[in-house]
Design a protein around this motif. Structure first.
Motif, PDB file in Angstrom:
ATOM      1  N   LEU A  76       8.851 -32.850  69.896  1.00  0.00           N
ATOM      2  CA  LEU A  76      10.114 -32.884  70.610  1.00  0.00           C
ATOM      3  C   LEU A  76      11.256 -32.539  69.665  1.00  0.00           C
ATOM      4  O   LEU A  76      11.253 -32.950  68.500  1.00  0.00           O
ATOM      5  N   GLY A  77      12.213 -31.797  70.153  1.00  0.00           N
ATOM      6  CA  GLY A  77      13.369 -31.445  69.341  1.00  0.00           C
ATOM      7  C   GLY A  77      14.507 -30.985  70.223  1.00  0.00           C
ATOM      8  O   GLY A  77      14.288 -30.253  71.203  1.00  0.00           O
ATOM      9  N   ALA A  78      15.728 -31.377  69.882  1.00  0.00           N
ATOM     10  CA  ALA A  78      16.892 -31.035  70.689  1.00  0.00           C
ATOM     11  C   ALA A  78      17.122 -29.525  70.735  1.00  0.00           C
ATOM     12  O   ALA A  78      17.657 -28.995  71.706  1.00  0.00           O
ATOM     13  N   ALA A  79      16.731 -28.799  69.705  1.00  0.00           N
ATOM     14  CA  ALA A  79      16.962 -27.353  69.661  1.00  0.00           C
ATOM     15  C   ALA A  79      15.809 -26.560  70.276  1.00  0.00           C
ATOM     16  O   ALA A  79      15.915 -25.348  70.428  1.00  0.00           O
TER      17      ALA A  79
ATOM     18  N   ASN B 107      13.050 -25.062  73.015  1.00  0.00           N
ATOM     19  CA  ASN B 107      13.129 -24.625  74.405  1.00  0.00           C
ATOM     20  C   ASN B 107      11.753 -24.379  75.009  1.00  0.00           C
ATOM     21  O   ASN B 107      11.640 -23.793  76.068  1.00  0.00           O
TER      22      ASN B 107
END
Length: 146
Positions: free
Chosen positions: A124-127, A129
Motif C-alpha cells: 500500500l502506498g499513497a502515491a 495507482n
C-alpha cells in the motif's frame, strides 16, 4: 486448434473444493518433481557400479496471486488454516483448468489435500495507482495432470 498450437496461458480457472475462485491473476510454481536415489555398489571383480533410479515423489507449493475484492469464499478458506488452525477442515482438492479459445476445458491439473500455508497482503502506498493484490502460497500433497 491446429496441431502444434499451444494453449494460451491466460485462459484458466481455479476450482477450490466446492467452489470456483472468482478472480485470479496468476498461478505459479506448478511442477511435478521426483527425488533421485543413487545406489553405489561394487561388483564381484571390484568394479564400482553407480545406478540412479526414481525415488519418492515430492510434494509442492504453488502461489496464487489475485486482486483483493469482495468475494469471501477464498478468503474464508485461507482463514480456516492460517487464523483458525483448522487444517483438517481446510484441506481441499484444487483443480486448475486450462481453457481453449472457446472456453472449453482442455487440460486439468489436480492438487490433492491442499491448504494455505502463507498469505501476503498488498503493498500500500499513497502515491500508488495499481490494484491491491494478495498472494497465497498453497501447499499440496500430490499433483496429477490430465
Amino acid at each position: 486448434m491446429l496441431t502444434g498450437d499451444a494453449f494460451s496461458s491466460s485462459t484458466f480457472a481455479v476450482e477450490l473444493g466446492r467452489f470456483q475462485v472468482e478472480t485470479v491473476q496468476s498461478v505459479s510454481g506448478l511442477q511435478l518433481e521426483q527425488d533421485v536415489a543413487e545406489v553405489r555398489q561394487v561388483s564381484p571383480t571390484g568394479e564400482l557400479i553407480v545406478r540412479k533410479q526414481p525415488g519418492a515423489r515430492r510434494t509442492g507449493e504453488i502461489t496464487i496471486t489475485r486482486g483483493m475484492d469482495k468475494s469471501t469464499a477464498f478468503t474464508d478458506w485461507i482463514k480456516a488454516t492460517l487464523v483458525n488452525a483448522d487444517l483438517d477442515g481446510a484441506r481441499q482438492n484444487i483443480t486448475i483448468a486450462l481453457k481453449d479459445a472457446k472456453q472449453q476445458t482442455v487440460r486439468r491439473i489436480h492438487l490433492t489435500n491442499a491448504w494455505a500455508s502463507r498469505w501476503e497482503g498488498p503493498q500500500l502506498g499513497a502515491a500508488g495507482n495499481g490494484a491491491a493484490t494478495e498472494q497465497v502460497t498453497i501447499t499440496y500433497e500430490d499433483i496429477t495432470v490430465e
